[in-house]
Design an enzyme around this catalytic site. Structure first.
Site, PDB file in Angstrom:
ATOM      1  N   LYS A 157      -6.834  -7.877   5.396  1.00  0.00           N
ATOM      2  CA  LYS A 157      -7.977  -8.385   6.178  1.00  0.00           C
ATOM      3  C   LYS A 157      -7.603  -8.472   7.654  1.00  0.00           C
ATOM      4  CE  LYS A 157      -9.998 -11.165   2.518  1.00  0.00           C
ATOM      5  NZ  LYS A 157      -9.831 -12.465   1.888  1.00  0.00           N
ATOM      6  N   THR A 183      11.150   2.601  -4.019  1.00  0.00           N
ATOM      7  CA  THR A 183      11.129   1.221  -4.515  1.00  0.00           C
ATOM      8  C   THR A 183       9.973   1.033  -5.499  1.00  0.00           C
ATOM      9  OG1 THR A 183       9.654   0.487  -2.763  1.00  0.00           O
ATOM     10  CG2 THR A 183      12.020   0.419  -2.289  1.00  0.00           C
ATOM     11  N   ARG A 184       9.983  -0.105  -6.156  1.00  0.00           N
ATOM     12  CA  ARG A 184       8.918  -0.421  -7.115  1.00  0.00           C
ATOM     13  C   ARG A 184       7.550  -0.364  -6.457  1.00  0.00           C
ATOM     14  NH1 ARG A 184       8.840  -4.419 -11.337  1.00  0.00           N
ATOM     15  NH2 ARG A 184       7.795  -5.862  -9.950  1.00  0.00           N
ATOM     16  N   TYR A 185       7.490  -0.970  -5.271  1.00  0.00           N
ATOM     17  CA  TYR A 185       6.211  -0.997  -4.572  1.00  0.00           C
ATOM     18  C   TYR A 185       5.776   0.422  -4.204  1.00  0.00           C
ATOM     19  CZ  TYR A 185       2.409  -2.266  -1.546  1.00  0.00           C
ATOM     20  OH  TYR A 185       1.157  -2.376  -0.994  1.00  0.00           O
ATOM     21  N   GLU A 192      18.162  -6.409   4.935  1.00  0.00           N
ATOM     22  CA  GLU A 192      16.914  -5.946   4.315  1.00  0.00           C
ATOM     23  C   GLU A 192      15.952  -7.124   4.196  1.00  0.00           C
ATOM     24  OE1 GLU A 192      17.092  -3.229   1.037  1.00  0.00           O
ATOM     25  OE2 GLU A 192      15.057  -3.725   0.390  1.00  0.00           O
ATOM     26  N   ASP A 200       2.707   2.171   3.210  1.00  0.00           N
ATOM     27  CA  ASP A 200       1.710   3.099   2.672  1.00  0.00           C
ATOM     28  C   ASP A 200       0.328   2.777   3.238  1.00  0.00           C
ATOM     29  OD1 ASP A 200       1.861   0.620   1.374  1.00  0.00           O
ATOM     30  OD2 ASP A 200       0.663   1.345  -0.305  1.00  0.00           O
ATOM     31  N   ASP A 257       4.350  -6.886   3.204  1.00  0.00           N
ATOM     32  CA  ASP A 257       3.022  -7.288   2.725  1.00  0.00           C
ATOM     33  C   ASP A 257       1.957  -6.780   3.691  1.00  0.00           C
ATOM     34  OD1 ASP A 257       3.963  -8.569   0.473  1.00  0.00           O
ATOM     35  OD2 ASP A 257       4.222 -10.472   1.494  1.00  0.00           O
TER      36      ASP A 257
END
Ligand SMILES: C[S@@+](CC[C@H](N)C(=O)[O-])C[C@H]1O[C@@H](n2cnc3c(N)ncnc32)[C@H](O)[C@@H]1O
Length: 230
Positions: free
Chosen positions: A144, A209-211, A66, A176, A140
């Site tokens: 930009k 997940t948290r994100y 992971e 997302d 991440d």
């Protein structure tokens, strides 16, 4: 693996420390990290970049990876759901590592190992075709345009990933960000993968997940993609 300087590497994930650690988290790091930490991954510890034997670490069980486990919820859930595998996770953000260690204690799982650092260091010391499945959950986004080349789904990361994955291995990506979906669909197949499926429905063994929870609260829609290593 790449010609980047250490400073450029740091840029990839920005900060390593965030909020101050709670006393319990400091305790997890001091008491538990030694047990779960994968040795000989960093350049300091393994300057010759000798290859690890990950299967031996888990008694010959298939090894999964992971990338960027964040708070570790998916990692611990997967280890508990699939006791027949060994899961290596990496995360350079120390708060996330501390959160993972707390969850490992609570769940009582033992089929995992942690690299508290950059996945690219791990790529260098894992043997070719040594990993049977890989997860990239909410990488991440680097919104930009001029930063899109820093995204994980670029050649510099995907080719080393393809090298360590076994033929037929599954590579799962959750994001997302619509433009991240675009780049994933464009770049992952070029690195030696075929698309097996994609859509708004997660995998059967998925845990949010948290994100992902944050994304949902903010009105963004998860997208799940599955590739197979050719
Ligand atoms: C947006 S967060 C998602 C965290 C988690 N997967 C989740 O879904 O909640 C992306 C994570 O990737 C990690 N990350 C970024 N660059 C990385 C790298 N080079 N190696 C390993 N992890 C990295 C970050 O520290 C961060 O925790």
């Amino acid at each position: 693996m790449t010609d980047e300087t250490p400073a450029e590497r740091r840029n990839f994930y920005g900060r390593i420390h965030g909020k101050t650690l709670r006393a319990s988290q400091k305790g997890y790091l001091a008491e538990d990290l030694g047990r779960w930490r994968l040795a000989d991954v960093s350049r300091d510890e393994n300057p010759a970049r000798a290859l690890l034997d990950p299967a031996a670490l888990f008694g010959g069980r298939p090894v999964w990876l992971e990338v960027g486990f964040g708070g570790g919820e998916h990692m611990v859930h997967m280890a508990a759901t699939h006791p027949g595998i060994g899961l290596i996770g990496c995360e350079p953000f120390v708060n996330g590592v501390a959160m993972l260690l707390g969850k490992i204690r609570a769940a009582g799982v033992d089929n995992l190992a942690v690299h508290p650092g950059d996945v690219r260091d791990l790529f260098e010391v894992l043997p070719e075709a040594s990993v049977a499945r890989a997860f990239l959950n909410y990488p991440d986004p680097w919104p930009k345009r001029k930063h899109h080349r820093r995204r994980f789904v670029t050649r510099d990361h995907l080719c080393p990933l393809a090298r360590i994955l076994q033929k037929g291995a599954e590579f799962r990506v959750a994001t997302d960000i619509p433009d991240y979906v675009r780049q994933t669909l464009e770049e992952v197949p070029q690195a030696g993968f075929e698309l097996v499926g994609q859509g708004a429905t997660p995998w059967d063994d998925w845990i949010s997940t948290r994100y992902e929870q944050k994304a949902l609260r903010e009105g963004r829609k998860p997208h799940y993609l599955t590739f197979r290593r050719l």
